[in-house]
Design a protein around this motif. Structure first.
Motif, PDB file in Angstrom:
ATOM      1  N   ARG A  86      12.533  10.513 -12.170  1.00 44.25           N
ATOM      2  CA  ARG A  86      11.519  11.832 -11.428  1.00 44.25           C
ATOM      3  C   ARG A  86      10.346  10.903 -12.107  1.00 44.25           C
ATOM      4  O   ARG A  86       9.303  10.880 -11.476  1.00 44.25           O
ATOM      5  N   ALA A  87       9.579  10.374 -12.669  1.00 43.83           N
ATOM      6  CA  ALA A  87       9.333   9.198 -13.645  1.00 43.83           C
ATOM      7  C   ALA A  87       9.078   8.776 -12.354  1.00 43.83           C
ATOM      8  O   ALA A  87       7.755   7.942 -11.464  1.00 43.83           O
ATOM      9  N   ARG A  88       9.941   7.797 -11.862  1.00 48.21           N
ATOM     10  CA  ARG A  88       9.901   6.513 -10.783  1.00 48.21           C
ATOM     11  C   ARG A  88       8.988   7.319  -9.633  1.00 48.21           C
ATOM     12  O   ARG A  88       8.009   6.311  -9.265  1.00 48.21           O
ATOM     13  N   LEU A  89       9.626   8.354  -9.019  1.00 45.27           N
ATOM     14  CA  LEU A  89       9.428   9.247  -7.426  1.00 45.27           C
ATOM     15  C   LEU A  89       7.788   8.734  -7.354  1.00 45.27           C
ATOM     16  O   LEU A  89       7.110   8.901  -6.595  1.00 45.27           O
ATOM     17  N   GLN A  90       7.500  10.166  -9.308  1.00 43.98           N
ATOM     18  CA  GLN A  90       6.451  10.796  -9.126  1.00 43.98           C
ATOM     19  C   GLN A  90       5.038   9.229  -9.319  1.00 43.98           C
ATOM     20  O   GLN A  90       3.745   8.803  -8.641  1.00 43.98           O
ATOM     21  N   ALA A  91       5.795   7.974  -9.989  1.00 44.21           N
ATOM     22  CA  ALA A  91       4.719   6.655 -10.030  1.00 44.21           C
ATOM     23  C   ALA A  91       4.250   6.248  -8.721  1.00 44.21           C
ATOM     24  O   ALA A  91       3.270   5.844  -9.270  1.00 44.21           O
ATOM     25  N   LEU A  92       5.461   6.508  -7.923  1.00 36.36           N
ATOM     26  CA  LEU A  92       5.170   5.198  -6.383  1.00 36.36           C
ATOM     27  C   LEU A  92       4.023   6.699  -6.291  1.00 36.36           C
ATOM     28  O   LEU A  92       2.835   6.157  -5.273  1.00 36.36           O
ATOM     29  N   LYS A  93       4.013   8.135  -5.875  1.00 36.16           N
ATOM     30  CA  LYS A  93       3.569   8.335  -5.286  1.00 36.16           C
ATOM     31  C   LYS A  93       2.275   8.761  -5.375  1.00 36.16           C
ATOM     32  O   LYS A  93       1.271   9.146  -4.767  1.00 36.16           O
ATOM     33  N   TYR A 113       8.693  11.760  -1.477  1.00 36.39           N
ATOM     34  CA  TYR A 113       7.927  11.904  -1.965  1.00 36.39           C
ATOM     35  C   TYR A 113       6.931  13.412  -0.834  1.00 36.39           C
ATOM     36  O   TYR A 113       5.770  13.692  -2.105  1.00 36.39           O
ATOM     37  N   ALA A 114       7.331  13.427  -0.470  1.00 32.40           N
ATOM     38  CA  ALA A 114       6.198  14.949   0.323  1.00 32.40           C
ATOM     39  C   ALA A 114       6.285  16.311  -0.443  1.00 32.40           C
ATOM     40  O   ALA A 114       5.876  17.158  -1.049  1.00 32.40           O
ATOM     41  N   MET A 115       7.664  15.948  -1.528  1.00 28.55           N
ATOM     42  CA  MET A 115       7.950  17.710  -1.923  1.00 28.55           C
ATOM     43  C   MET A 115       7.068  17.147  -3.399  1.00 28.55           C
ATOM     44  O   MET A 115       6.718  16.635  -3.705  1.00 28.55           O
ATOM     45  N   ASP A 116       7.338  19.067  -4.142  1.00 27.70           N
ATOM     46  CA  ASP A 116       6.931  18.880  -5.239  1.00 27.70           C
ATOM     47  C   ASP A 116       7.675  17.602  -6.018  1.00 27.70           C
ATOM     48  O   ASP A 116       8.611  18.591  -6.745  1.00 27.70           O
ATOM     49  N   LEU A 117       7.339  16.990  -7.083  1.00 28.27           N
ATOM     50  CA  LEU A 117       8.232  15.370  -7.643  1.00 28.27           C
ATOM     51  C   LEU A 117       8.552  16.061  -9.438  1.00 28.27           C
ATOM     52  O   LEU A 117       9.066  16.159 -10.094  1.00 28.27           O
ATOM     53  N   VAL A 118       8.305  17.573  -9.708  1.00 31.45           N
ATOM     54  CA  VAL A 118       7.890  17.683 -11.113  1.00 31.45           C
ATOM     55  C   VAL A 118       9.019  19.348 -10.404  1.00 31.45           C
ATOM     56  O   VAL A 118       9.310  19.599 -11.965  1.00 31.45           O
ATOM     57  N   THR A 119       8.160  19.702  -9.976  1.00 34.90           N
ATOM     58  CA  THR A 119       9.691  21.513  -9.592  1.00 34.90           C
ATOM     59  C   THR A 119      10.944  21.271  -9.487  1.00 34.90           C
ATOM     60  O   THR A 119      10.956  22.766  -9.497  1.00 34.90           O
ATOM     61  N   THR A 120      10.741  20.596  -8.334  1.00 32.91           N
ATOM     62  CA  THR A 120      12.121  20.684  -7.356  1.00 32.91           C
ATOM     63  C   THR A 120      13.307  20.717  -8.013  1.00 32.91           C
ATOM     64  O   THR A 120      13.428  19.436  -8.380  1.00 32.91           O
ATOM     65  N   PRO A 121      14.324  20.885  -7.871  1.00 31.55           N
ATOM     66  CA  PRO A 121      15.643  20.792  -9.002  1.00 31.55           C
ATOM     67  C   PRO A 121      15.788  19.487  -8.690  1.00 31.55           C
ATOM     68  O   PRO A 121      15.886  18.849  -7.304  1.00 31.55           O
ATOM     69  N   ILE A 122      15.953  19.173  -9.875  1.00 32.67           N
ATOM     70  CA  ILE A 122      16.841  18.003  -9.931  1.00 32.67           C
ATOM     71  C   ILE A 122      17.951  17.589  -8.586  1.00 32.67           C
ATOM     72  O   ILE A 122      18.200  16.591  -8.374  1.00 32.67           O
ATOM     73  N   SER A 136       0.730  -1.331  -0.060  1.00 29.01           N
ATOM     74  CA  SER A 136      -0.409   0.117   0.259  1.00 29.01           C
ATOM     75  C   SER A 136       0.766   1.282   0.400  1.00 29.01           C
ATOM     76  O   SER A 136       2.137   1.468   0.456  1.00 29.01           O
ATOM     77  N   VAL A 137       0.604   1.955  -0.886  1.00 28.03           N
ATOM     78  CA  VAL A 137       1.230   3.446  -0.680  1.00 28.03           C
ATOM     79  C   VAL A 137       0.548   4.350  -0.023  1.00 28.03           C
ATOM     80  O   VAL A 137       0.934   5.621  -0.771  1.00 28.03           O
ATOM     81  N   GLN A 138      -0.448   4.349   0.742  1.00 28.03           N
ATOM     82  CA  GLN A 138      -1.006   4.783   1.579  1.00 28.03           C
ATOM     83  C   GLN A 138      -0.467   6.034   2.178  1.00 28.03           C
ATOM     84  O   GLN A 138       0.487   5.525   3.540  1.00 28.03           O
ATOM     85  N   GLY A 139      -0.184   6.568   2.965  1.00 24.74           N
ATOM     86  CA  GLY A 139       1.075   8.106   3.507  1.00 24.74           C
ATOM     87  C   GLY A 139       2.252   8.183   3.498  1.00 24.74           C
ATOM     88  O   GLY A 139       3.189   9.038   3.785  1.00 24.74           O
ATOM     89  N   ILE A 140       2.203   7.594   2.039  1.00 25.27           N
ATOM     90  CA  ILE A 140       3.610   7.771   1.129  1.00 25.27           C
ATOM     91  C   ILE A 140       3.946   9.380   0.818  1.00 25.27           C
ATOM     92  O   ILE A 140       4.929   9.679   1.086  1.00 25.27           O
ATOM     93  N   ASP A 141       2.995   9.868   0.555  1.00 23.03           N
ATOM     94  CA  ASP A 141       3.370  11.352  -0.204  1.00 23.03           C
ATOM     95  C   ASP A 141       3.479  12.074   1.248  1.00 23.03           C
ATOM     96  O   ASP A 141       3.748  13.501   0.956  1.00 23.03           O
ATOM     97  N   GLN A 142       3.721  11.784   2.091  1.00 27.97           N
ATOM     98  CA  GLN A 142       3.925  12.110   3.393  1.00 27.97           C
ATOM     99  C   GLN A 142       5.333  12.237   3.279  1.00 27.97           C
ATOM    100  O   GLN A 142       5.713  13.064   4.566  1.00 27.97           O
ATOM    101  N   MET A 143       5.662  11.613   3.266  1.00 30.15           N
ATOM    102  CA  MET A 143       7.405  10.478   3.446  1.00 30.15           C
ATOM    103  C   MET A 143       8.367  11.540   2.283  1.00 30.15           C
ATOM    104  O   MET A 143       8.118  11.157   0.851  1.00 30.15           O
ATOM    105  N   PRO A 144       9.486  11.990   2.789  1.00 30.90           N
ATOM    106  CA  PRO A 144      10.526  12.121   1.800  1.00 30.90           C
ATOM    107  C   PRO A 144      11.028  11.106   1.238  1.00 30.90           C
ATOM    108  O   PRO A 144      10.863   9.589   1.420  1.00 30.90           O
TER     109      PRO A 144
END
Length: 285
Positions: A192-199, A141-150, A131-139
């Protein structure tokens, strides 16, 4: 692990087996295919790894199995990738394949086998979560994975791996390999795609594979998949066999390659050869 130059070992394999490019539904996948006979096996890496992160298992099994290992594209998500992999499996004539995914790949593998049971003959959910429930609160994944500098995203991984570089750390040989992936061997778009996919991953559908073809692999010292996650995976999948490493980290296919190959031999129904899965406390039925 001892003193090993894992980058050199991996690079020698990669020179012999470079990724080929396969565009599926507009997404560009990296693929390594080896073997011409035997049971079919699909290998899906985690966030920090390309198809060749499984080089030791591919090299050991290439004469006995048909293997397809993949590197993620720079776009899409879990559902998209499952559809793409289904197409790759069908195109390769590997219907009935056993699908092993580690970490992010383990979540994707669960989704794939649940939605494409006619193509998949087995699931190995390795060092992963149900389950990925709550993963968007963890680093991170909590960051904006699209705009945060790589560089900021990469720095987070580097900080976590800095401890592993200590001379007395049991996985110090692994740190340079993973840092190379972080520092650009995995391009920005793919990372970025890998991180965003799980988030943004959807909930997993119920498995429709038979109980006797579902397996899990876990490590007691996995710092990313903590005990409640491990327990949750076993509860969700009720595997016929839960392979357990006492010490292997999040990357047992690198740190314990012989034992990892041995469990794959068991799952694929191959002869044990010279490698046998450790008996006793490291094996849960």
């Amino acid at each position: 692990m001892g003193e090993r130059n894992l980058i050199a070992e991996r690079d020698r394999f990669a020179a012999r087996h470079p990724e080929s490019r396969h565009v599926v539904n507009g997404r560009d996948w990296g693929v390594i295919r080896v073997g011409h006979s035997g049971p079919a096996l699909v290998l899906i890496p985690g966030t920090l790894g390309r198809a060749d992160i499984f080089w030791q298992q591919i090299a050991a099994l290439s004469g006995e199995a048909r293997i397809l290992a993949v590197s993620y594209p720079a776009s899409g998500g879990i559902a998209d990738w499952a559809a793409d992999l289904a197409q790759l499996i069908a195109d390769a004539g590997m219907q009935g394949t056993t699908v092993l995914g580690s970490s992010l790949g383990g979540y994707l593998a669960q989704y794939l086998t649940a939605t494409e049971p006619a193509l998949c003959g087995g699931l190995v959910a390795a060092n992963t979560l149900a389950s990925v429930q709550g993963i968007d609160q963890m680093p991170p994944y909590a960051m904006d994975l699209v705009t945060t500098p790589i560089d900021d995203l990469r720095a987070g991984f580097e900080a976590g791996l800095s401890i592993w570089q200590a001379p007395d750390h049991p996985y110090r040989d692994l740190a340079p390999l993973l840092l190379q992936e972080v520092r650009g061997r995995i391009p920005e778009g793919e990372l970025r795609a890998r991180l965003q996919a799980l988030k943004t991953a959807p909930d997993l559908p119920a498995q429709s594979l038979p109980h006797e073809r579902i397996f899990t692999v876990q490590s007691d010292d996995d710092h990313l998949i903590v005990p409640p996650m491990r327990e949750g995976l076993r509860a969700a999948l009720a595997p016929v066999r839960a392979y357990r490493f006492r010490t292997a980290s999040h990357f047992p296919y690198v740190t314990r390659p012989d034992a990892y190959t041995a469990l794959l031999r068991e799952i694929l129904g191959l002869s044990a050869g010279q490698t046998i899965w450790p008996a006793g406390e490291e094996s849960l039925s």
